[in-house]
Design a protein around this motif. Structure first.
Motif, PDB file in Angstrom:
ATOM      1  N   CYS A  54       0.823  -1.218   0.000  1.00 27.69           N
ATOM      2  CA  CYS A  54       0.000   0.000   0.000  1.00 27.69           C
ATOM      3  C   CYS A  54       0.854   1.264   0.000  1.00 27.69           C
ATOM      4  O   CYS A  54       0.417   2.314  -0.473  1.00 27.69           O
ATOM      5  CB  CYS A  54      -0.951   0.005   1.191  1.00 27.69           C
ATOM      6  SG  CYS A  54      -2.093   1.399   1.198  1.00 27.69           S
ATOM      7  N   THR A  55       2.075   1.159   0.533  1.00 30.65           N
ATOM      8  CA  THR A  55       2.961   2.331   0.504  1.00 30.65           C
ATOM      9  C   THR A  55       3.270   2.699  -0.948  1.00 30.65           C
ATOM     10  O   THR A  55       3.203   3.872  -1.330  1.00 30.65           O
ATOM     11  CB  THR A  55       4.264   2.027   1.274  1.00 30.65           C
ATOM     12  OG1 THR A  55       3.921   1.443   2.531  1.00 30.65           O
ATOM     13  CG2 THR A  55       5.076   3.280   1.493  1.00 30.65           C
ATOM     14  N   ASP A 151      -6.580   6.566   1.815  1.00 27.70           N
ATOM     15  CA  ASP A 151      -5.705   5.524   2.324  1.00 27.70           C
ATOM     16  C   ASP A 151      -6.618   4.493   2.975  1.00 27.70           C
ATOM     17  O   ASP A 151      -7.008   4.626   4.136  1.00 27.70           O
ATOM     18  CB  ASP A 151      -4.697   6.098   3.315  1.00 27.70           C
ATOM     19  CG  ASP A 151      -3.743   5.038   3.866  1.00 27.70           C
ATOM     20  OD1 ASP A 151      -4.059   3.840   3.737  1.00 27.70           O
ATOM     21  OD2 ASP A 151      -2.702   5.408   4.433  1.00 27.70           O
ATOM     22  N   ALA A 153      -5.846   1.381   3.414  1.00 22.15           N
ATOM     23  CA  ALA A 153      -4.964   0.252   3.735  1.00 22.15           C
ATOM     24  C   ALA A 153      -5.684  -0.785   4.590  1.00 22.15           C
ATOM     25  O   ALA A 153      -5.562  -1.989   4.361  1.00 22.15           O
ATOM     26  CB  ALA A 153      -3.715   0.752   4.456  1.00 22.15           C
ATOM     27  N   CYS A 154      -6.438  -0.295   5.587  1.00 17.64           N
ATOM     28  CA  CYS A 154      -7.070  -1.189   6.563  1.00 17.64           C
ATOM     29  C   CYS A 154      -8.529  -1.480   6.234  1.00 17.64           C
ATOM     30  O   CYS A 154      -9.190  -2.181   6.999  1.00 17.64           O
ATOM     31  CB  CYS A 154      -7.014  -0.554   7.948  1.00 17.64           C
ATOM     32  SG  CYS A 154      -5.348  -0.246   8.528  1.00 17.64           S
ATOM     33  N   SER A 180      -4.095  -2.196   1.379  1.00 21.03           N
ATOM     34  CA  SER A 180      -2.947  -3.025   1.770  1.00 21.03           C
ATOM     35  C   SER A 180      -3.399  -4.461   2.019  1.00 21.03           C
ATOM     36  O   SER A 180      -4.489  -4.695   2.544  1.00 21.03           O
ATOM     37  CB  SER A 180      -2.320  -2.492   3.057  1.00 21.03           C
ATOM     38  OG  SER A 180      -1.330  -3.393   3.537  1.00 21.03           O
ATOM     39  N   LYS A 185      -3.690  -6.626   8.111  1.00 25.99           N
ATOM     40  CA  LYS A 185      -4.971  -6.142   7.586  1.00 25.99           C
ATOM     41  C   LYS A 185      -5.965  -7.308   7.527  1.00 25.99           C
ATOM     42  O   LYS A 185      -5.630  -8.427   7.887  1.00 25.99           O
ATOM     43  CB  LYS A 185      -4.770  -5.506   6.216  1.00 25.99           C
ATOM     44  CG  LYS A 185      -3.512  -4.652   6.076  1.00 25.99           C
ATOM     45  CD  LYS A 185      -3.415  -3.465   7.027  1.00 25.99           C
ATOM     46  CE  LYS A 185      -2.156  -2.653   6.708  1.00 25.99           C
ATOM     47  NZ  LYS A 185      -1.846  -1.596   7.647  1.00 25.99           N
TER      48      LYS A 185
HETATM   49  C1  LIG Z   1      -0.621  -0.697   6.830  1.00 26.40           C
HETATM   50  C2  LIG Z   1      -0.836   0.686   6.415  1.00 26.40           C
HETATM   51  C3  LIG Z   1      -0.142   1.259   5.331  1.00 26.40           C
HETATM   52  C4  LIG Z   1       0.974   0.563   4.625  1.00 26.40           C
HETATM   53  O1  LIG Z   1       0.610  -0.615   3.990  1.00 26.40           O
HETATM   54  P1  LIG Z   1       1.747  -1.596   3.413  1.00 26.40           P
HETATM   55  O2  LIG Z   1       0.983  -2.507   2.516  1.00 26.40           O
HETATM   56  O3  LIG Z   1       2.359  -2.294   4.576  1.00 26.40           O
HETATM   57  O4  LIG Z   1       2.723  -0.750   2.667  1.00 26.40           O
HETATM   58  C5  LIG Z   1      -0.477   2.545   4.944  1.00 26.40           C
HETATM   59  N1  LIG Z   1      -1.417   3.246   5.588  1.00 26.40           N
HETATM   60  C6  LIG Z   1      -2.078   2.741   6.650  1.00 26.40           C
HETATM   61  C7  LIG Z   1      -3.133   3.561   7.318  1.00 26.40           C
HETATM   62  C8  LIG Z   1      -1.802   1.457   7.112  1.00 26.40           C
HETATM   63  O5  LIG Z   1      -2.449   0.977   8.178  1.00 26.40           O
END
Ligand SMILES: *Cc1c(COP(=O)(O)O)cnc(C)c1O
Length: 387
Positions: A54-55, A151, A153-154, A180, A185
């Motif tokens: 996700c980064t 974002d 990610a979660c 992510s 997650k």
């Molecule tokens: C986990 C997370 C990321 C990064 O995700 P990766 O896949 O580990 O790079 C970015 N933003 C938030 C809010 C996250 O919780």
């Protein structure tokens, strides 16, 4: 030991990875393409592009929007540091805005003060899977002509009510949403990420940039009966997902509705078990949000020491984590100008703890966590009251 989190991976995922290995195509290929189609259909997005994590997804989002040196991107300090890093890695400056202490998400009312002529984008984090107030955020972004990136990610499997309809996070509300698949997650591919958008041109740029700026992907060249010479149109990156990861991701995606349902049941049970504890604040969904409960974050009463509560739980075999970190308190961002009051972000980090939550968590283990926490709170809360 009760862990803080546990992925649910089984024979189906192992078989899928094995089949990908034995297919002979292990880099980005047919499994990635299928995972993208299925993820797009699941969230209701026209386009989905898989990447290495996700980064890198957040970086590609910014790169595709030509955000770079001299630009400012507004986001929450109260987030995993990858959010801020993705901005800085593109040469732009993160501008931190405080969160709403009820949802731990960026407070839309505080955005206007942070917007300058250099502001190019807002990265709003659906923190711990709890949807942001997208209606308010898109209104501010539209009014100022700024791009909203989510974002997420979660937040795979979280839902939000928009104009009366429940929609999954990832259906385009902002311009781009980034997911992510890290094991912390709700679904995982080991490492992995995904970008969704409704914008065909942005999707084309993601695909170009994730693969070295290559004009014709290797999958196309392999299938061609004509000799093809590819070109490298822009300076790109190698942010690809592998076919083993995507094969696992497809099985995880099949499980996602069930995983979210089970997590929602665990969260509801925590609310029952802990609901009557004096001074303990439980997380709550706004009425327009359904969280996937990637994390379950409780706010401790005043006067209780976060670290000792966590240590006492750990001594009983229960893992916890402190509240989500603040990036502006870590060395790389300590020098960042503190333009805005980040009080709620700091309090959330210092006064909250995350309790164990995962789909396969047993009722007995949950009762153990609740009992241990009650044990921590009761005597001290009473003595605080007695004073
Ligand atoms: C986990 C997370 C990321 C990064 O995700 P990766 O896949 O580990 O790079 C970015 N933003 C938030 C809010 C996250 O919780």
């Amino acid at each position: 030991m009760i862990p803080i989190a546990m992925p649910l991976l089984a024979e189906e995922e192992a078989d899928a990875a094995r089949a990908a290995v034995l297919s002979g195509w292990v880099s980005q290929g047919p499994q990635v393409a299928a995972f993208e189609r299925e993820f797009a259909a699941f969230v209701g997005a026209p386009f989905a592009c898989a990447v290495s994590n996700c980064t890198t997804a957040l970086q590609l989002a910014l790169a595709a929007l030509d955000v770079g040196p001299g630009d400012e991107v507004i986001t929450a300090s109260h987030s995993f540091i990858a959010t801020a890093n993705s901005i800085r890695n593109q040469g732009a400056v993160p501008i931190f805005v405080d969160v709403d202490p009820e949802t731990y998400n960026i407070d839309p009312r505080r955005l206007a003060d942070a917007i300058t002529p250099r502001t190019r984008a807002i990265i709003a984090v659906h923190q711990m899977g709890m949807p942001c107030d997208l209606a308010a955020l898109t209104a501010v972004a539209d009014r100022h002509g700024i791009t909203l990136i989510e974002d997420a990610a979660c937040a795979a499997g979280s839902e939000i009510q928009i104009k009366g309809n429940w929609e999954r996070i990832g259906k385009p509300h902002g311009r781009i949403a980034c997911f992510s698949f890290h094991p912390r997650k709700v679904i995982t591919t080991g490492e992995g990420g995904m970008l969704t958008t409704a914008d065909a041109e942005l999707d084309r740029k993601f695909r170009l940039l994730r693969q070295h700026g290559m004009s014709v992907p290797d999958t196309v060249r392999h299938g061609s009966s004509q000799v093809i010479f590819e070109e490298y149109l822009v300076s790109g990156y190698n942010y690809r997902m592998t076919d083993m990861q995507a094969a696992i991701g497809r099985k995880q995606l099949e499980r996602l509705p069930e995983l979210v349902a089970r997590r929602r049941a665990v969260a509801a049970r925590y609310a029952e078990l802990l609901g009557n504890l004096e001074g303990l604040r439980l997380p709550a969904e706004p009425k327009w949000a359904r969280s996937n409960w990637q994390s379950y974050c409780v706010r401790l009463p005043n006067g209780l020491d976060q670290r000792s509560v966590m240590q006492n739980l750990l001594d009983q075999g229960i893992a916890t984590r402190r509240g989500i970190m603040c990036s502006h308190r870590e060395p790389p961002y300590a020098m960042a100008a503190r333009l805005h009051d980040l009080r709620h972000s700091e309090l959330s980090q210092d006064r909250s703890i995350l309790l164990p939550i995962y789909a396969q968590m047993s009722e007995d283990d949950q009762a153990r966590v609740a009992d241990a926490l009650m044990e921590e709170l009761r005597p001290r809360v009473q003595s605080v009251i007695a004073v």
